[in-house]
Design an enzyme around this catalytic site. Structure first.
Site, PDB file in Angstrom:
ATOM      1  N   GLY A 179     104.962 -24.169  48.546  1.00  0.00           N
ATOM      2  CA  GLY A 179     105.795 -23.098  48.005  1.00  0.00           C
ATOM      3  C   GLY A 179     105.079 -21.755  48.086  1.00  0.00           C
ATOM      4  O   GLY A 179     104.166 -21.580  48.879  1.00  0.00           O
ATOM      5  N   HIS A 233     104.685 -19.189  56.593  1.00  0.00           N
ATOM      6  CA  HIS A 233     105.484 -20.417  56.446  1.00  0.00           C
ATOM      7  C   HIS A 233     106.799 -20.290  57.233  1.00  0.00           C
ATOM      8  O   HIS A 233     107.231 -21.242  57.893  1.00  0.00           O
ATOM      9  CB  HIS A 233     105.856 -20.654  54.981  1.00  0.00           C
ATOM     10  CG  HIS A 233     104.688 -20.897  54.069  1.00  0.00           C
ATOM     11  ND1 HIS A 233     104.307 -20.011  53.096  1.00  0.00           N
ATOM     12  CD2 HIS A 233     103.851 -21.954  53.974  1.00  0.00           C
ATOM     13  CE1 HIS A 233     103.273 -20.511  52.434  1.00  0.00           C
ATOM     14  NE2 HIS A 233     102.969 -21.671  52.943  1.00  0.00           N
ATOM     15  N   GLN A 235      97.419 -22.303  61.801  1.00  0.00           N
ATOM     16  CA  GLN A 235      96.024 -22.259  62.259  1.00  0.00           C
ATOM     17  C   GLN A 235      95.072 -21.770  61.177  1.00  0.00           C
ATOM     18  O   GLN A 235      93.887 -22.081  61.205  1.00  0.00           O
ATOM     19  CB  GLN A 235      95.925 -21.321  63.468  1.00  0.00           C
ATOM     20  CG  GLN A 235      94.511 -21.179  64.024  1.00  0.00           C
ATOM     21  CD  GLN A 235      94.332 -19.940  64.876  1.00  0.00           C
ATOM     22  OE1 GLN A 235      95.270 -19.471  65.515  1.00  0.00           O
ATOM     23  NE2 GLN A 235      93.132 -19.401  64.894  1.00  0.00           N
ATOM     24  N   GLN A 291      91.890 -28.125  58.054  1.00  0.00           N
ATOM     25  CA  GLN A 291      92.992 -28.981  57.588  1.00  0.00           C
ATOM     26  C   GLN A 291      93.743 -29.572  58.784  1.00  0.00           C
ATOM     27  O   GLN A 291      94.107 -30.757  58.777  1.00  0.00           O
ATOM     28  CB  GLN A 291      93.931 -28.163  56.709  1.00  0.00           C
ATOM     29  CG  GLN A 291      95.258 -28.827  56.408  1.00  0.00           C
ATOM     30  CD  GLN A 291      96.067 -28.090  55.357  1.00  0.00           C
ATOM     31  OE1 GLN A 291      95.789 -28.189  54.187  1.00  0.00           O
ATOM     32  NE2 GLN A 291      97.086 -27.357  55.770  1.00  0.00           N
ATOM     33  N   ARG A 302      97.729 -16.958  48.281  1.00  0.00           N
ATOM     34  CA  ARG A 302      96.733 -16.500  47.294  1.00  0.00           C
ATOM     35  C   ARG A 302      96.448 -15.001  47.406  1.00  0.00           C
ATOM     36  O   ARG A 302      95.715 -14.466  46.563  1.00  0.00           O
ATOM     37  CB  ARG A 302      95.435 -17.300  47.443  1.00  0.00           C
ATOM     38  CG  ARG A 302      95.594 -18.773  47.019  1.00  0.00           C
ATOM     39  CD  ARG A 302      94.279 -19.520  47.059  1.00  0.00           C
ATOM     40  NE  ARG A 302      94.362 -20.807  46.392  1.00  0.00           N
ATOM     41  CZ  ARG A 302      94.436 -21.995  47.016  1.00  0.00           C
ATOM     42  NH1 ARG A 302      94.469 -22.058  48.339  1.00  0.00           N
ATOM     43  NH2 ARG A 302      94.494 -23.118  46.320  1.00  0.00           N
TER      44      ARG A 302
HETATM   45  O1  PAF Z   1      98.606 -26.094  53.677  1.00  0.00           O
HETATM   46  C1  PAF Z   1      99.208 -26.427  52.631  1.00  0.00           C
HETATM   47  O2  PAF Z   1     100.047 -25.691  52.097  1.00  0.00           O
HETATM   48  C2  PAF Z   1      98.892 -27.779  52.002  1.00  0.00           C
HETATM   49  O3  PAF Z   1      97.551 -28.101  52.159  1.00  0.00           O
HETATM   50  C3  PAF Z   1      99.806 -28.898  52.502  1.00  0.00           C
HETATM   51  C4  PAF Z   1      99.607 -29.161  54.010  1.00  0.00           C
HETATM   52  C5  PAF Z   1     101.271 -28.562  52.246  1.00  0.00           C
HETATM   53  C6  PAF Z   1      99.469 -30.204  51.773  1.00  0.00           C
HETATM   54  O4  PAF Z   1      99.633 -30.073  50.399  1.00  0.00           O
END
Ligand code: PAF
Length: 301
Positions: free
Chosen positions: A28, A34, A145, A150, A184
């Protein structure tokens, strides 16, 4: 856009969607980064699914889980207006019901660099992403990226667990002054926000030094270390290999310059990729399109 709250209903509805299905997992507090992932998923698939879940498993003690920005109505409206077909927004007690005890071990990749500063973080990320993938069963998963390590952890976990989902990584979306978009960034005070683009300038300068032929990581790092402006201070600035995230010495290519700067208690994360001599980007290029040698992920120790 349909909204579902449980893994069972997510799976039942996702199975009725025309394939291929693109999936964008989020916590969110949506921003243009996003939405760029959603737009790409939409362009490349017959159906688009998104999730919103602030995952407690990936936050350490003393981190910002409680104050992480939450605004479900706004986020849902944005996703709907960008054409998302299905939004999965599980309640924490459905994701982690009483007795929940299983989690993924993501090995040494998850313990290096960011994982060294945030023990358990990548295990928490991998666990929730695999749960989300089991619920949605998408054709492709879309990640940004900016969280380069991650993306490597999720690629490794889905490989290790024989999951068929393609992992698509899209370039970091930045403000006009270079600051990488992040949920953030809203934590930043005026002075911190003014200094924040210096993180990208520093990371870029290190990458340029490597691209210019520097093979000594100390010399390449020194091209960026002094560029960070106060009140920001370094957590780390490293040049790592893009699969294992182990520091490179001497430097070889491909590589990734990864960095975190503190702005007060907020950690700002950024990276710049350094393609191999063949021009192939080590994070953005799907593994199946990379030369065989680079596509083989490191073995677990
Ligand atoms: O990148 C994020 O926002 C989070 O790490 C994810 C991939 C949604 C997993 O909670």
């Amino acid at each position: 856009m349909q909204v579902v709250r449980t893994p069972g209903s997510a799976r039942a509805i996702a199975r009725t969607l025309p394939r291929p299905v693109g999936f964008v997992p989020t916590m969110g507090a949506l921003h243009e980064g996003h939405l760029a992932l959603v737009d790409r998923a939409k362009a490349e698939n017959a159906s688009t699914v998104a999730s919103i879940f602030v995952n407690p498993l990936q936050f350490g003690v003393g981190e910002d889980f409680a104050r992480y920005p939450r605004g479900f109505e706004r986020d849902a409206e944005l996703l709907s207006s960008h054409g998302v077909d299905l939004l999965y927004a599980p309640a924490p007690e459905r994701m982690y019901p009483p007795g929940f005890a299983s989690a993924l071990d993501v090995g040494s990749l998850g313990a290096r660099i960011e994982g060294e500063r945030r023990p358990g973080h990548f295990a928490g990320v991998a666990t929730v992403v695999v749960k989300l993938l089991h619920a949605i069963e998408p054709t492709s998963l879309y990640l940004g990226q900016k969280d380069a390590q991650q993306t490597a952890v999720i690629r490794a976990a889905t490989r290790d667990l024989d999951m068929a989902t393609n992992i698509v990584v899209a370039p970091t979306v930045r403000e006009a002054d270079g600051l990488a978009l992040s949920s953030r960034n809203g934590y930043l005070g005026t002075e911190e926000r003014a200094a924040a683009p210096s993180l990208y300038r520093a990371v870029r300068a290190v990458a340029d030094a490597v691209l210019g032929g520097e093979r000594d990581p100390r010399k390449a790092r020194s091209a960026g270390l002094d560029l960070l402006e106060p009140p920001l201070r370094w957590d780390y600035l490293e040049i790592v290999d893009p699969l294992a995230f182990a520091p490179l010495d001497p430097l070889t290519r491909p590589a990734v310059v990864v960095a975190v700067a503190f702005a007060g208690s907020t950690r700002l994360l950024d990276n710049v990729t350094i393609p191999g001599a063949d021009g192939i980007d080590p994070i953005l290029t799907p593994l199946r399109l990379r030369p065989l040698a680079a596509a083989v992920l490191p073995a677990r120790p």
